[in-house]
Design a protein around this motif. Sequence first.
Motif, PDB file in Angstrom:
ATOM      1  N   ASN A  86       0.834  -1.211   0.000  1.00  0.00           N
ATOM      2  CA  ASN A  86       0.000   0.000   0.000  1.00  0.00           C
ATOM      3  C   ASN A  86       0.869   1.260   0.000  1.00  0.00           C
ATOM      4  O   ASN A  86       0.606   2.224   0.739  1.00  0.00           O
ATOM      5  CB  ASN A  86      -0.949   0.004   1.201  1.00  0.00           C
ATOM      6  N   SER A  87       1.927   1.205  -0.787  1.00  0.00           N
ATOM      7  CA  SER A  87       2.849   2.332  -1.000  1.00  0.00           C
ATOM      8  C   SER A  87       3.700   2.668   0.227  1.00  0.00           C
ATOM      9  O   SER A  87       4.407   3.675   0.228  1.00  0.00           O
ATOM     10  CB  SER A  87       2.085   3.590  -1.452  1.00  0.00           C
ATOM     11  N   ALA A  88       3.648   1.850   1.292  1.00  0.00           N
ATOM     12  CA  ALA A  88       4.460   2.078   2.487  1.00  0.00           C
ATOM     13  C   ALA A  88       5.466   0.947   2.645  1.00  0.00           C
ATOM     14  O   ALA A  88       5.202  -0.195   2.249  1.00  0.00           O
ATOM     15  CB  ALA A  88       3.566   2.161   3.717  1.00  0.00           C
ATOM     16  N   LEU A  89       6.610   1.258   3.216  1.00  0.00           N
ATOM     17  CA  LEU A  89       7.631   0.254   3.444  1.00  0.00           C
ATOM     18  C   LEU A  89       7.091  -0.825   4.375  1.00  0.00           C
ATOM     19  O   LEU A  89       6.570  -0.535   5.452  1.00  0.00           O
ATOM     20  CB  LEU A  89       8.881   0.908   4.046  1.00  0.00           C
ATOM     21  N   ARG A  90       7.225  -2.079   3.964  1.00  0.00           N
ATOM     22  CA  ARG A  90       6.673  -3.192   4.716  1.00  0.00           C
ATOM     23  C   ARG A  90       7.436  -3.430   6.020  1.00  0.00           C
ATOM     24  O   ARG A  90       8.656  -3.257   6.071  1.00  0.00           O
ATOM     25  CB  ARG A  90       6.728  -4.484   3.891  1.00  0.00           C
ATOM     26  N   ASN A  91       6.728  -3.853   7.060  1.00  0.00           N
ATOM     27  CA  ASN A  91       7.393  -4.303   8.277  1.00  0.00           C
ATOM     28  C   ASN A  91       8.094  -5.640   8.045  1.00  0.00           C
ATOM     29  O   ASN A  91       9.096  -5.949   8.693  1.00  0.00           O
ATOM     30  CB  ASN A  91       6.390  -4.449   9.424  1.00  0.00           C
ATOM     31  N   ASP A  92       7.547  -6.440   7.124  1.00  0.00           N
ATOM     32  CA  ASP A  92       8.161  -7.724   6.774  1.00  0.00           C
ATOM     33  C   ASP A  92       8.832  -7.615   5.406  1.00  0.00           C
ATOM     34  O   ASP A  92       8.603  -8.419   4.509  1.00  0.00           O
ATOM     35  CB  ASP A  92       7.116  -8.844   6.779  1.00  0.00           C
ATOM     36  N   ALA A  93       9.673  -6.605   5.260  1.00  0.00           N
ATOM     37  CA  ALA A  93      10.376  -6.384   3.998  1.00  0.00           C
ATOM     38  C   ALA A  93      11.285  -7.570   3.684  1.00  0.00           C
ATOM     39  O   ALA A  93      11.839  -8.203   4.584  1.00  0.00           O
ATOM     40  CB  ALA A  93      11.191  -5.103   4.074  1.00  0.00           C
ATOM     41  N   LYS A  94      11.445  -7.877   2.407  1.00  0.00           N
ATOM     42  CA  LYS A  94      12.276  -8.988   1.955  1.00  0.00           C
ATOM     43  C   LYS A  94      13.589  -8.448   1.382  1.00  0.00           C
ATOM     44  O   LYS A  94      13.628  -7.363   0.824  1.00  0.00           O
ATOM     45  CB  LYS A  94      11.566  -9.811   0.874  1.00  0.00           C
ATOM     46  N   TYR A  95      14.649  -9.229   1.529  1.00  0.00           N
ATOM     47  CA  TYR A  95      15.936  -8.824   0.946  1.00  0.00           C
ATOM     48  C   TYR A  95      16.780 -10.060   0.671  1.00  0.00           C
ATOM     49  O   TYR A  95      16.559 -11.132   1.244  1.00  0.00           O
ATOM     50  CB  TYR A  95      16.674  -7.852   1.869  1.00  0.00           C
ATOM     51  N   LEU A  96      17.740  -9.915  -0.218  1.00  0.00           N
ATOM     52  CA  LEU A  96      18.605 -11.020  -0.620  1.00  0.00           C
ATOM     53  C   LEU A  96      19.824 -11.102   0.285  1.00  0.00           C
ATOM     54  O   LEU A  96      20.397 -10.083   0.673  1.00  0.00           O
ATOM     55  CB  LEU A  96      19.068 -10.835  -2.073  1.00  0.00           C
ATOM     56  N   THR A  97      20.208 -12.326   0.628  1.00  0.00           N
ATOM     57  CA  THR A  97      21.448 -12.545   1.356  1.00  0.00           C
ATOM     58  C   THR A  97      22.299 -13.541   0.573  1.00  0.00           C
ATOM     59  O   THR A  97      21.786 -14.272  -0.279  1.00  0.00           O
ATOM     60  CB  THR A  97      21.180 -13.042   2.789  1.00  0.00           C
ATOM     61  N   ILE A 122      31.219  -9.392  -4.957  1.00  0.00           N
ATOM     62  CA  ILE A 122      30.725 -10.624  -4.359  1.00  0.00           C
ATOM     63  C   ILE A 122      31.788 -11.704  -4.545  1.00  0.00           C
ATOM     64  O   ILE A 122      32.319 -11.865  -5.650  1.00  0.00           O
ATOM     65  CB  ILE A 122      29.410 -11.068  -5.024  1.00  0.00           C
ATOM     66  N   PRO A 123      32.165 -12.448  -3.492  1.00  0.00           N
ATOM     67  CA  PRO A 123      33.159 -13.516  -3.662  1.00  0.00           C
ATOM     68  C   PRO A 123      32.768 -14.463  -4.783  1.00  0.00           C
ATOM     69  O   PRO A 123      31.583 -14.767  -4.978  1.00  0.00           O
ATOM     70  CB  PRO A 123      33.157 -14.212  -2.296  1.00  0.00           C
ATOM     71  N   SER A 124      33.754 -14.943  -5.504  1.00  0.00           N
ATOM     72  CA  SER A 124      33.497 -15.727  -6.714  1.00  0.00           C
ATOM     73  C   SER A 124      32.751 -17.024  -6.443  1.00  0.00           C
ATOM     74  O   SER A 124      32.059 -17.544  -7.328  1.00  0.00           O
ATOM     75  CB  SER A 124      34.810 -16.030  -7.432  1.00  0.00           C
ATOM     76  N   ASP A 125      32.877 -17.577  -5.225  1.00  0.00           N
ATOM     77  CA  ASP A 125      32.192 -18.826  -4.911  1.00  0.00           C
ATOM     78  C   ASP A 125      30.887 -18.603  -4.158  1.00  0.00           C
ATOM     79  O   ASP A 125      30.294 -19.544  -3.634  1.00  0.00           O
ATOM     80  CB  ASP A 125      33.109 -19.743  -4.102  1.00  0.00           C
ATOM     81  N   TYR A 126      30.415 -17.358  -4.089  1.00  0.00           N
ATOM     82  CA  TYR A 126      29.161 -17.043  -3.413  1.00  0.00           C
ATOM     83  C   TYR A 126      28.028 -16.923  -4.423  1.00  0.00           C
ATOM     84  O   TYR A 126      28.238 -16.649  -5.600  1.00  0.00           O
ATOM     85  CB  TYR A 126      29.282 -15.730  -2.637  1.00  0.00           C
ATOM     86  N   ARG A 127      26.828 -17.072  -3.925  1.00  0.00           N
ATOM     87  CA  ARG A 127      25.620 -16.915  -4.724  1.00  0.00           C
ATOM     88  C   ARG A 127      24.512 -16.440  -3.789  1.00  0.00           C
ATOM     89  O   ARG A 127      24.692 -16.352  -2.571  1.00  0.00           O
ATOM     90  CB  ARG A 127      25.236 -18.243  -5.373  1.00  0.00           C
ATOM     91  N   ILE A 128      23.350 -16.145  -4.339  1.00  0.00           N
ATOM     92  CA  ILE A 128      22.210 -15.815  -3.493  1.00  0.00           C
ATOM     93  C   ILE A 128      21.845 -17.055  -2.682  1.00  0.00           C
ATOM     94  O   ILE A 128      21.620 -18.126  -3.241  1.00  0.00           O
ATOM     95  CB  ILE A 128      21.009 -15.364  -4.331  1.00  0.00           C
ATOM     96  N   SER A 129      21.814 -16.913  -1.371  1.00  0.00           N
ATOM     97  CA  SER A 129      21.525 -18.051  -0.504  1.00  0.00           C
ATOM     98  C   SER A 129      20.067 -18.114  -0.083  1.00  0.00           C
ATOM     99  O   SER A 129      19.511 -19.197   0.084  1.00  0.00           O
ATOM    100  CB  SER A 129      22.402 -17.984   0.755  1.00  0.00           C
ATOM    101  N   ALA A 130      19.461 -16.956   0.128  1.00  0.00           N
ATOM    102  CA  ALA A 130      18.090 -16.965   0.640  1.00  0.00           C
ATOM    103  C   ALA A 130      17.478 -15.589   0.484  1.00  0.00           C
ATOM    104  O   ALA A 130      18.171 -14.602   0.261  1.00  0.00           O
ATOM    105  CB  ALA A 130      18.066 -17.376   2.114  1.00  0.00           C
ATOM    106  N   VAL A 131      16.172 -15.561   0.579  1.00  0.00           N
ATOM    107  CA  VAL A 131      15.451 -14.310   0.744  1.00  0.00           C
ATOM    108  C   VAL A 131      15.140 -14.180   2.221  1.00  0.00           C
ATOM    109  O   VAL A 131      14.489 -15.040   2.818  1.00  0.00           O
ATOM    110  CB  VAL A 131      14.143 -14.294  -0.068  1.00  0.00           C
TER     111      VAL A 131
END
Length: 279
Positions: A86-97, A122-131
């Motif tokens: 609803n155009s407001a920043l979520r309390n349960d915002a998601k982000y990549l780690t 980003i280290p060469s042996d790293y990837r997106i692990s989770a949201v």
Amino acid sequence: MLKVMLTSTFIASVAAIIAPTVQANTTLFESRDVLTPQQALGRFQWLEKCYPGLLVEVSDNIFDPTTPIPNEEKIANLKKVMLYKNSALRNDAKYLTFGDEDNANPKNWFAGISPTTSCLQIPSDYRISAVMVTPAMPNYCETRSRERDYEHIKSVKFSNLDNTSSNTFYSNYVGDTAKIYADKSYQLTLTPGFSGAETYPETWHVFIDWNQDGDFKDSKEMLFAGVSEQALQVEITPPTGAKKGMTKMRVTMDYLGGSNDACKEVDSGEVEDYLLYVK
């Protein structure tokens, strides 16, 4: 620029967590990468500046557009569902780690949490692990010190947490999380810092919201840690019935004695807040 490969398992988990019609549960990647909603926004903005192609790839895998749309629109769509409601920043915002193939972080590398952070490779042996999902935390009372010119909290060490800082009136180290187990005891080390060569006896109090009700007023939630001019150590054991999950730990240091009330300002020293992850 590193291209991070997305596995089919990851894509499915991302789609499930981000999808607007799905109720998201908190996903906790067991590292220090625990962010507030504002920091989650900063993480997205940092990726948008440094790795826009990665965000486009994530967006394509989630939304699978049937007609070509500009990359800027793909990123905007992803940003909307991860961070806003609803155009407001979520309390349960998601982000990549990020982590290695075992979803671990052996190189202690963390993505930025602000668009002003430098573009770190980003280290060469790293990837997106989770949201990750920002933890739903109660609104705790605000407090601070009145004076910080002579002494401050220099460092706090507890379980895997090891934070060193300079003098402020109040610091909210929500991204610094100590992971503890409910059936074990842990040594907390508190070290004062001084602006000059002279040292002073500092009074320490530690407050932990074991039942996660948004205050530090319940039984065993306040600990008088002692008085010392040097680093002191105190053993902390979660009480019986401590609720598992994310909660807050407040540390106060005050030359003039401090208080058993976590909401009362300290006179000369500092207040610092941290997150605890109780397993």
